[in-house]
Design an enzyme around this catalytic site. Structure first.
Site, PDB file in Angstrom:
ATOM      1  CG  HIS A 158      -8.152   0.198   4.414  1.00 38.98           C
ATOM      2  ND1 HIS A 158      -7.402  -0.280   3.362  1.00 38.98           N
ATOM      3  CD2 HIS A 158      -8.713   1.344   3.979  1.00 38.98           C
ATOM      4  CE1 HIS A 158      -7.515   0.547   2.341  1.00 38.98           C
ATOM      5  NE2 HIS A 158      -8.303   1.543   2.691  1.00 38.98           N
ATOM      6  CB  CYS A 159      -2.720  -1.209   5.517  1.00 41.17           C
ATOM      7  SG  CYS A 159      -2.627  -2.802   6.345  1.00 41.17           S
ATOM      8  NE  ARG A 160       0.686  -5.232   0.446  1.00 43.38           N
ATOM      9  CZ  ARG A 160       1.031  -6.425   0.949  1.00 43.38           C
ATOM     10  NH1 ARG A 160       0.341  -7.487   0.646  1.00 43.38           N
ATOM     11  NH2 ARG A 160       2.067  -6.529   1.754  1.00 43.38           N
TER      12      ARG A 160
ATOM     13  CG  PHE B 135      -6.915  -2.262  -1.458  1.00 44.48           C
ATOM     14  CD1 PHE B 135      -8.096  -1.569  -1.662  1.00 44.48           C
ATOM     15  CD2 PHE B 135      -6.133  -2.568  -2.556  1.00 44.48           C
ATOM     16  CE1 PHE B 135      -8.490  -1.176  -2.938  1.00 44.48           C
ATOM     17  CE2 PHE B 135      -6.510  -2.180  -3.835  1.00 44.48           C
ATOM     18  CZ  PHE B 135      -7.700  -1.492  -4.024  1.00 44.48           C
TER      19      PHE B 135
END
Length: 172
Positions: free
Chosen positions: A134-136, A163
């Site tokens: 996952h990232c932003r 996120f």
């Protein structure tokens, strides 16, 4: 002697080979701004396509918010946050291990004991079906997914909402 049909078949086959190669070059360029020789070479030796409907583009590679919550609740997840360390420190999804995109490829190739020493968690194995990036917002995690798939982690997935979606639904 070639017939028109034979020539058309040869042209179609050649076109498919060239378009697959071009597609993979574009995909590789998107994955890394400065590819290493090894990652560039992998582009042409991968047995699975990375364009036009490959697993990376399918829904099978995406984890939804509800699936992520279930995996976290069951503690059946290896969740890797591919954001930069400062972003990870500002807020994170529970159980997420920071593995920045810039070091992902080399980190996934570390011997298991070195990975565990560096990240303080069990090293992921290529057969693991619970690896999630996952990232932003989902862009970097999609790139991470492509890198992982090219390295043989074919069951890895990514949390497309990132996120941002997590905070929207769960709060910080």
């Amino acid at each position: 002697m070639f017939s028109f049909q034979s020539a058309a078949l040869v042209a179609a086959m050649l076109s498919a080979v060239v378009s697959r190669g071009l597609c993979q070059v574009v995909t590789q360029a998107n994955l890394r701004s400065v590819p290493t020789f090894a990652s560039f070479a992998r582009t042409f030796t991968a047995s699975t396509p990375t364009c036009g409907g490959g697993k990376e583009n399918g829904e099978a590679s995406v984890v939804t918010h509800s699936q992520l919550k279930t995996m976290l609740t069951n503690r059946d997840i290896q969740l890797f946050d591919v954001r930069d360390p400062d972003e990870h420190q500002e807020g994170r999804i529970p159980q997420a291990i920071n593995l920045p995109l810039g070091v992902l490829e080399e980190s996934l190739q570390l011997p298991p004991d070195h990975f565990e020493q560096k990240f303080k968690v069990k090293a992921p194995e290529k057969e693991d079906g619970n690896i999630v990036f996952h990232c932003r917002s989902g862009k970097r995690s999609f790139k991470a997914l492509g890198i992982a798939h090219q390295l043989g982690f074919h069951k890895a997935r990514h949390y497309k909402g990132g996120f941002s979606e997590w905070v929207e639904r769960e709060g910080k």
